[in-house]
Design an enzyme around this catalytic site. Sequence first.
Site, PDB file in Angstrom:
ATOM      1  CG  ASN A 172      67.051   4.130 -51.656  1.00 64.47           C
ATOM      2  OD1 ASN A 172      66.543   4.587 -52.672  1.00 64.47           O
ATOM      3  ND2 ASN A 172      68.210   4.544 -51.186  1.00 64.47           N
ATOM      4  CG  HIS A 209      54.448 -20.752 -51.491  1.00 66.01           C
ATOM      5  ND1 HIS A 209      53.136 -20.422 -51.691  1.00 66.01           N
ATOM      6  CD2 HIS A 209      55.165 -19.670 -51.865  1.00 66.01           C
ATOM      7  CE1 HIS A 209      53.059 -19.197 -52.173  1.00 66.01           C
ATOM      8  NE2 HIS A 209      54.280 -18.710 -52.282  1.00 66.01           N
ATOM      9  CE  LYS A 215      70.097 -21.684 -39.052  1.00 71.89           C
ATOM     10  NZ  LYS A 215      69.045 -22.309 -39.675  1.00 71.89           N
TER      11      LYS A 215
END
Length: 195
Positions: A84, A114, A165
Site C-alpha cells: 500500500n 550501521h 526478532k
Amino acid sequence: MALTEKEKMISGQVYQAWDEELVNERQKAKKLCFALNQTCPTEQEARQAIINDLLERESDAWIESPFNCDYGYNIKAGKGFYANHGCTILDCAPITIGDNCLLAPGVVIATAGHPLDPVERASGDEFAYAITIGNDVWLGANVTVCPGVTIGDNVVIGAGSVVTKDLPANTVCVGSPAKPIRTLDISENKAELAK
C-alpha cells in the site's frame, strides 16, 4: 580473489555503501521508483512494467505510490504481493516474501544497518541481513521489520509494531518489540476457502 562490495553486502558482511557499483545500482532503483511514483495510478500496464523492471523479473506484485527501495533486485515477492501507499523496502540483502502478502500503508522493511561505533559508521561501513516473510502475512500500518528477521506463515502484525526478532507462524503479533499475543487456528479457514 577478494569479494566485491556488492558480494559482501548480499552475503551479510560489512561493506562500503559508497562503492561505485552500489551507488550506480541505487541510482537506477531511485530512477525507477521516481518513474513509478510519477505514473498515474490508472495506468496499470505502465506501472506494472516499471515494477517488473525494478524487481528485475515478471511479477504480479502491485505497489502503490509513493514507494521507495534501495535496489529492487533483492526483493523476491511471491504471487499476490501488495504494498500500500508509503512503503519503503531497504533491500541491501535479499528479502524473500511469500505468496499473498499484504503491506499496509507506511510499512518499512529494512535489511540495512550501521555499526554502533561512530568512527566505523562515519567511514561508510554498513551491514545487511536477509529478511524472510512467509506466505499469507499481513503487516499493519507503519510496521517496521528489522534486519535478519524471519516471519512465519499466516502471521498478522498489528499497526505500529517493530519486528526485531523472528515471529512464529499462525500468530497475531503486536508491540515494540513485536511479540505473539494470540495463536490463529487457520485450518478451519483454509478448509472453508477450499470449498
